[in-house]
Design an enzyme around this catalytic site. Structure first.
Site, PDB file in Angstrom:
ATOM      1  N   HIS A   1      -8.126  -1.859  -0.510  1.00 52.49           N
ATOM      2  CA  HIS A   1      -7.138  -2.305  -1.437  1.00 52.49           C
ATOM      3  C   HIS A   1      -7.162  -3.334  -2.479  1.00 52.49           C
ATOM      4  O   HIS A   1      -7.032  -3.347  -3.608  1.00 52.49           O
ATOM      5  CB  HIS A   1      -5.779  -1.938  -0.394  1.00 52.49           C
ATOM      6  CG  HIS A   1      -5.707  -1.021   0.375  1.00 52.49           C
ATOM      7  ND1 HIS A   1      -6.484   0.612  -0.427  1.00 52.49           N
ATOM      8  CD2 HIS A   1      -5.873  -0.122   2.046  1.00 52.49           C
ATOM      9  CE1 HIS A   1      -5.804   1.592   1.078  1.00 52.49           C
ATOM     10  NE2 HIS A   1      -5.663   1.363   1.725  1.00 52.49           N
TER      11      HIS A   1
ATOM     12  N   GLU B   1       7.623   5.423  -2.791  1.00 49.14           N
ATOM     13  CA  GLU B   1       8.356   5.204  -4.340  1.00 49.14           C
ATOM     14  C   GLU B   1       9.301   4.298  -4.350  1.00 49.14           C
ATOM     15  O   GLU B   1       9.619   3.341  -3.254  1.00 49.14           O
ATOM     16  CB  GLU B   1       9.119   6.807  -4.662  1.00 49.14           C
ATOM     17  CG  GLU B   1       7.978   7.858  -4.741  1.00 49.14           C
ATOM     18  CD  GLU B   1       7.239   7.816  -5.885  1.00 49.14           C
ATOM     19  OE1 GLU B   1       7.622   6.929  -7.048  1.00 49.14           O
ATOM     20  OE2 GLU B   1       5.682   8.464  -5.633  1.00 49.14           O
TER      21      GLU B   1
ATOM     22  N   LEU C   1      -2.523  -7.957   3.885  1.00 47.06           N
ATOM     23  CA  LEU C   1      -2.183  -9.581   5.237  1.00 47.06           C
ATOM     24  C   LEU C   1      -4.169  -9.592   5.251  1.00 47.06           C
ATOM     25  O   LEU C   1      -4.153 -10.738   5.160  1.00 47.06           O
ATOM     26  CB  LEU C   1      -1.921  -9.126   6.636  1.00 47.06           C
ATOM     27  CG  LEU C   1      -0.418  -8.983   6.641  1.00 47.06           C
ATOM     28  CD1 LEU C   1       0.114  -8.643   7.980  1.00 47.06           C
ATOM     29  CD2 LEU C   1       0.318  -9.768   5.731  1.00 47.06           C
TER      30      LEU C   1
ATOM     31  N   HIS D   1       0.721  -1.411  -0.465  1.00 45.63           N
ATOM     32  CA  HIS D   1       0.104  -0.023   0.076  1.00 45.63           C
ATOM     33  C   HIS D   1       0.419   0.885  -0.065  1.00 45.63           C
ATOM     34  O   HIS D   1       0.524   2.569  -0.739  1.00 45.63           O
ATOM     35  CB  HIS D   1      -0.926  -0.456   1.593  1.00 45.63           C
ATOM     36  CG  HIS D   1      -1.727   1.321   0.860  1.00 45.63           C
ATOM     37  ND1 HIS D   1      -1.277   2.235   1.834  1.00 45.63           N
ATOM     38  CD2 HIS D   1      -2.476   1.799   0.818  1.00 45.63           C
ATOM     39  CE1 HIS D   1      -2.376   3.562   1.994  1.00 45.63           C
ATOM     40  NE2 HIS D   1      -2.593   2.948   0.367  1.00 45.63           N
TER      41      HIS D   1
ATOM     42  N   GLY E   1      -9.576  -6.711   2.256  1.00 42.74           N
ATOM     43  CA  GLY E   1      -9.910  -4.690   2.869  1.00 42.74           C
ATOM     44  C   GLY E   1     -10.146  -4.033   1.343  1.00 42.74           C
ATOM     45  O   GLY E   1      -9.711  -4.914   0.384  1.00 42.74           O
TER      46      GLY E   1
END
Length: 247
Positions: free
Chosen positions: A77, A47, A72, A11, A75
Site C-alpha cells: 500500500h 468513506e 505502519l 487503507h 508494504g
C-alpha cells in the site's frame, strides 16, 4: 498564504471501529493544529475515499495538499497504492500539487503508547506478572517491512528486560498463537501480547483471538488516536509542506 491542506490517508476497513479511529486521529491532529485544514480519507473499503476528499478541497480553493499515509509498514500500500492515488489526483486537477510524506511507520516513540495500552489490558485481566511479550503486527509480503517489526520488538524487549518476539496477523509467520505457544513450551506462563495496529478491525481481532486461545494472559488494544500519533502526523506534514515550497 494558506498552508497546504493535510489529508491523513488510511487503507480502510469494513469495520466501522477502524474508520472511527482514523477520524478520531484526524480530530486530535486538528486539536493540536487548529490553524490547519485536516481531513481523513481512505484508499478503499471506507468513506470518504481519497479522491472525494481531494475534489472537495479543490472545490474550496485549495491547490496544495500534503498526504500523510497512516500505514505502519512499508508494504504494498505504501509503495504502490499511495503513489498511484497521489498521481491520479494531480492528473484530475491540473493546478493541484500533492506531496505524500513518509508513512506513519514504527516510531520508537510509539512504544510508550504501546506500553500504556498494555498496562490497561493487564489491569483489566488482573495480571501482575509477566515473563514474555509478543509484539503483534499486521504482517507483509515484504520481508523488509517484517524485519522492521522484529527490530522494534527487540528494542521493546530491551526496555522491559523480557524476551519478546514479533508475530504477524497475515502474510508471514509466526502467528500470535504460535508465538505464545512457543513461549509456553519454554515454560513461560505469563505471556502478554501488545497490538501494534493503528485501529481495531479483522486482523487485530484475529490476532487477539489466536493469542488468547494459545494461553496469552492479556492482549492490548490497538494504538488508537493517541496524541503521540497525532504529533507524528504533524511532523510528517511539516516535511511535506516544506517540499511544496518552490525552490
Amino acid at each position: 498564504m494558506t498552508a497546504p491542506a493535510l489529508v491523513t490517508l488510511a487503507h480502510g476497513s469494513r469495520d466501522p471501529r477502524s474508520a472511527a479511529t482514523v477520524e478520531a486521529l484526524a480530530a486530535e491532529t486538528r486539536r493540536l493544529r487548529p490553524d490547519l485544514r485536516v481531513e481523513a480519507a481512505f484508499l478503499e473499503l471506507a468513506e470518504p475515499g481519497f479522491h472525494a476528499v481531494v475534489d472537495r478541497l479543490v472545490a474550496e480553493g485549495h491547490d496544495e495538499v500534503v498526504v500523510v499515509p497512516l500505514l505502519l509498514n512499508e508494504g504494498y500500500h505504501a509503495k504502490v497504492d499511495v503513489p498511484r492515488v497521489v498521481q491520479e489526483a494531480m492528473d484530475r486537477h491540473a493546478r493541484l500539487q500533492v506531496r505524500a510524506t513518509r508513512i506513519l511507520g514504527l516510531e520508537p516513540a510509539f512504544l510508550g503508547v504501546l506500553d500504556a495500552r498494555l498496562r490497561d489490558a493487564l489491569r483489566g485481566a488482573r495480571v501482575r506478572e509477566l515473563d514474555a511479550l509478543v509484539l503483534a503486527a499486521s504482517g507483509s509480503s515484504d520481508t523488509v517491512a517484517n524485519q522492521a517489526v522484529a527490530r522494534l520488538a527487540r528494542v521493546w524487549g530491551a526496555r522491559h528486560h523480557l524476551p519478546v518476539v514479533a508475530a504477524f496477523a497475515s502474510s508471514a509467520p509466526p502467528a500470535t498463537g504460535e508465538a505464545v505457544r512457543a513461549f509456553r513450551r519454554e515454560g513461560r506462563r505469563h505471556v502478554a501480547v501488545a497490538s501494534m495496529f493503528l485501529a481495531p478491525g479483522f486482523l487485530p481481532d484475529r490476532a487477539a483471538e489466536l493469542a488468547l486461545e494459545a494461553g496469552a494472559v492479556a492482549v492490548s488494544e490497538p494504538l488508537g488516536a493517541d496524541p503521540e500519533l497525532a504529533r507524528t502526523v504533524l511532523a510528517r506534514y511539516a516535511v511535506g509542506a516544506v517540499e511544496l515550497v518552490p525552490v
